[in-house]
Design an enzyme around this catalytic site. Structure first.
Site, short mmCIF file in Angstrom:
data_model
loop_
_atom_site.label_atom_id
_atom_site.label_comp_id
_atom_site.label_asym_id
_atom_site.label_seq_id
_atom_site.Cartn_x
_atom_site.Cartn_y
_atom_site.Cartn_z
N ARG A 243 -45.41 3.12 63.46
CA ARG A 243 -44.71 2.10 65.00
C ARG A 243 -44.90 2.76 66.43
O ARG A 243 -44.48 3.30 66.69
CB ARG A 243 -43.63 1.29 64.95
CG ARG A 243 -43.03 0.94 63.71
CD ARG A 243 -41.92 -0.18 63.99
NE ARG A 243 -41.03 -0.31 65.54
CZ ARG A 243 -39.84 -0.68 65.57
NH1 ARG A 243 -39.02 -1.41 64.68
NH2 ARG A 243 -39.83 -1.65 66.99
N ARG B 151 -38.53 7.23 63.38
CA ARG B 151 -38.89 6.08 62.46
C ARG B 151 -40.19 5.66 62.86
O ARG B 151 -41.57 5.44 62.38
CB ARG B 151 -38.42 4.66 63.14
CG ARG B 151 -38.12 2.76 63.26
CD ARG B 151 -37.21 2.11 63.53
NE ARG B 151 -37.80 1.86 63.99
CZ ARG B 151 -37.29 1.07 65.88
NH1 ARG B 151 -35.81 0.31 65.07
NH2 ARG B 151 -38.17 0.49 66.52
N ARG C 170 -38.98 1.69 76.87
CA ARG C 170 -38.13 1.19 76.30
C ARG C 170 -36.26 1.42 76.45
O ARG C 170 -35.55 -0.05 76.53
CB ARG C 170 -38.38 1.46 74.75
CG ARG C 170 -39.80 0.81 73.98
CD ARG C 170 -39.76 1.24 72.58
NE ARG C 170 -39.36 -0.06 72.00
CZ ARG C 170 -38.79 0.40 70.54
NH1 ARG C 170 -39.01 1.76 70.40
NH2 ARG C 170 -37.56 -0.53 70.11
N ARG D 95 -32.53 -10.90 74.52
CA ARG D 95 -32.41 -9.69 75.19
C ARG D 95 -32.71 -9.95 76.62
O ARG D 95 -32.79 -9.06 77.51
CB ARG D 95 -33.99 -9.04 74.69
CG ARG D 95 -33.97 -8.81 73.65
CD ARG D 95 -35.18 -7.61 72.93
NE ARG D 95 -35.25 -7.49 71.82
CZ ARG D 95 -35.68 -6.53 71.51
NH1 ARG D 95 -36.61 -6.06 72.03
NH2 ARG D 95 -35.69 -6.17 70.04
N LYS E 108 -29.52 -1.79 64.81
CA LYS E 108 -29.37 -3.51 64.85
C LYS E 108 -30.46 -4.05 63.68
O LYS E 108 -29.16 -4.51 62.62
CB LYS E 108 -30.30 -3.77 66.44
CG LYS E 108 -28.96 -3.63 67.65
CD LYS E 108 -30.23 -4.16 68.80
CE LYS E 108 -31.30 -3.96 68.89
NZ LYS E 108 -31.44 -2.42 69.09
#
Length: 192
Positions: free
Chosen positions: A130, A124, A141, A85, A13
């Site tokens: 992160r 990532r 998630r 969301r 996204k």
């Protein structure tokens, strides 16, 4: 153009919003980045929730997004990444749009297989360090996405706004698919 991007974590996204933002010359408004950028003193509880793979409180996010959308660069359009969301956020956002005599143009649903997503998130997590991309939070998630965000697709399908995009290819091919879906031609990312 006002576009919402919906997809599971790791679907691309943010990447696709950045590419499209340059082409359309409208801001990419990513709530995840906005939340991560909060000062530790003011956003400590928010950071803890995000680091555990959970969403920030709806009221907080709604206020943050409303403030951002009131800025002059958002008048001609925007690309929303990570908002809405939840059903609460989507319903409140619908009301805000109606009150401002505005409407969404599209909701782009980025679809990717679970295997591709897990690999993307692991990479990532390693490159960006992160906490929410660590192995232990990836599955949480996904569960939260399936429970709280995926149902928004029905909300927006009823409005005729959803465009499904296969986001499992390279970022340039996904970008081309998005442009084709939106019925316009843009410079390739390398030309931007």
């Amino acid at each position: 153009m006002r576009i919402v991007f919906i997809g599971p974590p790791g679907a691309g996204k943010g990447t696709q919003c950045e590419l499209l933002s340059k082409a359309l010359k409208v801001p990419h408004i990513g709530t995840g980045g906005m939340l991560r950028a909060l000062e530790p003193e003011s956003g400590e509880q928010i950071h803890l929730r995000i680091d555990r793979g959970h969403f920030a409180p709806d009221d907080f996010v709604l206020q943050m997004v409303a403030e951002r959308l009131s800025q002059p660069d958002s008048r001609t359009g925007y690309l929303l990444d990570g908002f809405p969301r939840t059903q609460v956020q989507a319903s409140a956002f619908d009301k805000q749009l109606v009150a401002a005599s505005l409407k969404l143009d599209h909701v782009l649903h980025l679809q990717v297989s679970a295997d591709v997503l897990i690999e993307r998130l692991r990479k990532r997590g390693e490159t960006e360090n992160r906490a929410d991309d660590s192995e232990e939070f990836i599955r949480e998630r996904f569960r939260i996405y399936e429970d709280r965000t995926a149902p928004l697709l029905d909300h927006y399908r009823c409005q005729g706004l959803v465009r499904d995009i296969d986001a499992s290819d390279s970022e340039s091919l996904v970008h081309a698919s998005i442009c084709e879906c939106l019925n316009f031609t843009l410079a390739s990312p390398a030309e931007s």
